[in-house]
Every structure is written in structure tokens, then in C-alpha cells.
Design a protein around this motif. Structure first.
Motif, PDB file in Angstrom:
ATOM      1  N   VAL A   1      71.003  73.680 -25.575  1.00  0.00           N
ATOM      2  CA  VAL A   1      71.746  73.269 -24.376  1.00  0.00           C
ATOM      3  C   VAL A   1      70.743  73.054 -23.249  1.00  0.00           C
ATOM      4  O   VAL A   1      69.929  73.946 -22.964  1.00  0.00           O
ATOM      5  N   ARG A   2      70.782  71.901 -22.615  1.00  0.00           N
ATOM      6  CA  ARG A   2      69.828  71.580 -21.553  1.00  0.00           C
ATOM      7  C   ARG A   2      70.559  71.289 -20.247  1.00  0.00           C
ATOM      8  O   ARG A   2      71.615  70.664 -20.240  1.00  0.00           O
ATOM      9  N   MET A   3      69.950  71.733 -19.156  1.00  0.00           N
ATOM     10  CA  MET A   3      70.420  71.417 -17.808  1.00  0.00           C
ATOM     11  C   MET A   3      69.217  71.007 -16.987  1.00  0.00           C
ATOM     12  O   MET A   3      68.209  71.731 -16.936  1.00  0.00           O
ATOM     13  N   ASP A   4      69.286  69.849 -16.376  1.00  0.00           N
ATOM     14  CA  ASP A   4      68.186  69.324 -15.569  1.00  0.00           C
ATOM     15  C   ASP A   4      66.890  69.246 -16.372  1.00  0.00           C
ATOM     16  O   ASP A   4      65.791  69.509 -15.858  1.00  0.00           O
ATOM     17  N   GLY A   5      66.994  68.926 -17.661  1.00  0.00           N
ATOM     18  CA  GLY A   5      65.820  68.781 -18.500  1.00  0.00           C
ATOM     19  C   GLY A   5      65.254  70.077 -19.031  1.00  0.00           C
ATOM     20  O   GLY A   5      64.271  70.070 -19.776  1.00  0.00           O
ATOM     21  N   LYS A   6      65.852  71.214 -18.668  1.00  0.00           N
ATOM     22  CA  LYS A   6      65.364  72.513 -19.115  1.00  0.00           C
ATOM     23  C   LYS A   6      66.367  73.145 -20.083  1.00  0.00           C
ATOM     24  O   LYS A   6      67.581  72.982 -19.919  1.00  0.00           O
ATOM     25  N   VAL A   7      65.840  73.895 -21.050  1.00  0.00           N
ATOM     26  CA  VAL A   7      66.702  74.564 -22.016  1.00  0.00           C
ATOM     27  C   VAL A   7      67.395  75.751 -21.350  1.00  0.00           C
ATOM     28  O   VAL A   7      66.752  76.566 -20.687  1.00  0.00           O
ATOM     29  N   VAL A   8      68.706  75.821 -21.497  1.00  0.00           N
ATOM     30  CA  VAL A   8      69.475  76.945 -20.956  1.00  0.00           C
ATOM     31  C   VAL A   8      69.380  78.103 -21.956  1.00  0.00           C
ATOM     32  O   VAL A   8      69.731  77.939 -23.130  1.00  0.00           O
ATOM     33  N   ASN A   9      68.909  79.258 -21.504  1.00  0.00           N
ATOM     34  CA  ASN A   9      68.711  80.374 -22.435  1.00  0.00           C
ATOM     35  C   ASN A   9      70.044  80.988 -22.854  1.00  0.00           C
ATOM     36  O   ASN A   9      71.091  80.772 -22.227  1.00  0.00           O
ATOM     37  N   HIS A  10      69.967  81.766 -23.922  1.00  0.00           N
ATOM     38  CA  HIS A  10      71.185  82.353 -24.497  1.00  0.00           C
ATOM     39  C   HIS A  10      71.898  83.280 -23.512  1.00  0.00           C
ATOM     40  O   HIS A  10      73.130  83.338 -23.491  1.00  0.00           O
TER      41      HIS A  10
END
Length: 247
Positions: free
Chosen positions: A143-152
């Protein structure tokens, strides 16, 4: 005056960090923010839809339809509580539209209440990831937000928050239903208080108030207003025995 107030209500629904970046000239970082894009898109689409329906179903002209639609959308999105029209006189499809706006709320880090656009984005992206992995079990789909992976941990916290939100909403709806008001009144009364919106629909609509509810029902809605403003978890922790054992 309505346009000026509407614009500032809209701006107050944006993450204040992004507003600071905007005022300091860092436009690239602002333009890349996914939550802001979806918030702006939501305001535009809801305003356009409501304005179009008002233009076709009421005697309002194009400008008045747009103005009334934009003001109500900005107010409900940002939980300001202002109204310039009795939207209970509008067609029922717009009641549902306005209720959806109440539930969505504004951006995280803003003055607005509601679930928040960022949480809905994360939920949507998580659902997309799960569907993709159901079809292709071997695929890696972060899952990515603003190009960054959203951590668990962030995904888990979002899921838990929404679960707690639904639980409080359902319990509150059941409790105030003991007052024998209609379903629309009760549902939007909880939506309005838990999201700190102000007016709801029907008996708690823009031209009415919450005074006809019993005192126990008002206590439930007082709790909901506090929980909605404090992001739910602090209020739930407040009622846990372990919190008070420390004292």
C-alpha cells in the motif's frame, strides 16, 4: 460573503502542514499530496453534482445553485456547522449525498472532523491490495501513499480506528433510537455529533435542533461529540480501569 466564508471553510479542511508549505512556496510537495488531491476532487465533484440537481429540481438559477451547493459542501466537509439553505426542502438524493460528506470529513491535521480523507484512502488502497492478492496470491502489492509504502502498523491503526468508529456509531444509534424518532433523524443525529458536523437531517436538520431528544440520548451524543473531537481512542482509554489504577 457566502463565497468568502465558503473558501475559508474549504481551506480549513486542508492539513495545516500543507497550508504552511503552500505559504512558504513549496508547491511541489503540496501538489504531490494524495489526500489533498482527493479532498479537492471530493469538494469539486460533490459541489458539481448537488448544483446540477438543484438547477434541475428547484427554481434556483445556475449561480445560486452552485453557491448553495458549494457552501453546504464546504461546511459539512469541514464540520463548521454553518448552513445557508434548508436542504430538507431539496430532493432526497441530496440528503444521502450530504450524509456521505458528513462521514468523510476533512483532511488529517485540519480543523475538520469525520473519518478523514486519509483513512478512507488507506482503506481503499488496502482493499485493492487484498483483492489483487486474492486473484494473484504470489504478487507483492504494498500500500503506497504519496509514493511511500504505508507500514503495517499504520494500516492496522486505521482498521482499528474505523472498527471502533463503527462500533460507537452503531451503539449510539441503538441507544438514541429508544426515543422513537425516525431512522433518518437518529442516523444523522449520530453522524452529526460523532463527526462534529452541527446539523443533521429531518428533526435535527438545518432549521431544527437536538432539544427534543431525552436527557439520556443527549448524554450519548455529548459522548459522541467528545469522542469525535478527541479521535475516539483517548475517550475509550478514559473509561478503562487501568487508566485510573495509576492514580
Amino acid at each position: 460573503i457566502e463565497y468568502v466564508i465558503g473558501v475559508f471553510m474549504f481551506l480549513s479542511g486542508i492539513n495545516f502542514t500543507l497550508l504552511l508549505l503552500l505559504f512558504t512556496g513549496k508547491l511541489k510537495k503540496v501538489s504531490q499530496n494524495a489526500e489533498l488531491k482527493w479532498y479537492v476532487m471530493s469538494v469539486i465533484l460533490f459541489t458539481a453534482f448537488i448544483a446540477a440537481v438543484l438547477y434541475r429540481t428547484t427554481p434556483m438559477g445556475a449561480e445560486e445553485s452552485f453557491r448553495k451547493a458549494f457552501f453546504q459542501v464546504a461546511s459539512l466537509h469541514n464540520s463548521t456547522g454553518f448552513v445557508t439553505a434548508d436542504y430538507m426542502q431539496w430532493v432526497p438524493v441530496l440528503w444521502g449525498t450530504l450524509t456521505v460528506i458528513m462521514l468523510i470529513g476533512a483532511c488529517a491535521g485540519s480543523t475538520g472532523g469525520g473519518i478523514k480523507v486519509s483513512r478512507i484512502l488507506i482503506l481503499g488502497k488496502t482493499l485493492g491490495k487484498e483483492l489483487k492478492q486474492a486473484l494473484h496470491p504470489q504478487v507483492v502489492a504494498p500500500v503506497r501513499m504519496d509514493g511511500k509504502v504505508v507500514n503495517h502498523e499504520t494500516i492496522r491503526a486505521t482498521n482499528v480506528y474505523v472498527a471502533a468508529y463503527i462500533f460507537i456509531f452503531a451503539a449510539s444509534f441503538f441507544l438514541i433510537s429508544l426515543d422513537d424518532f425516525d431512522m433518518v433523524t437518529n442516523f444523522t443525529a449520530i453522524a452529526a455529533t460523532l463527526n462534529n458536523i452541527g446539523p443533521g437531517l429531518a428533526q435535527v436538520g438545518p432549521m431544527m435542533n437536538f432539544g427534543s431528544y431525552s436527557n439520556p440520548a443527549k448524554l450519548v451524543m455529548i459522548f459522541d461529540m467528545l469522542a469525535g473531537r478527541l479521535e475516539i481512542f483517548p475517550m475509550l482509554v478514559f473509561f478503562m480501569p487501568d487508566t485510573w489504577r495509576r492514580f
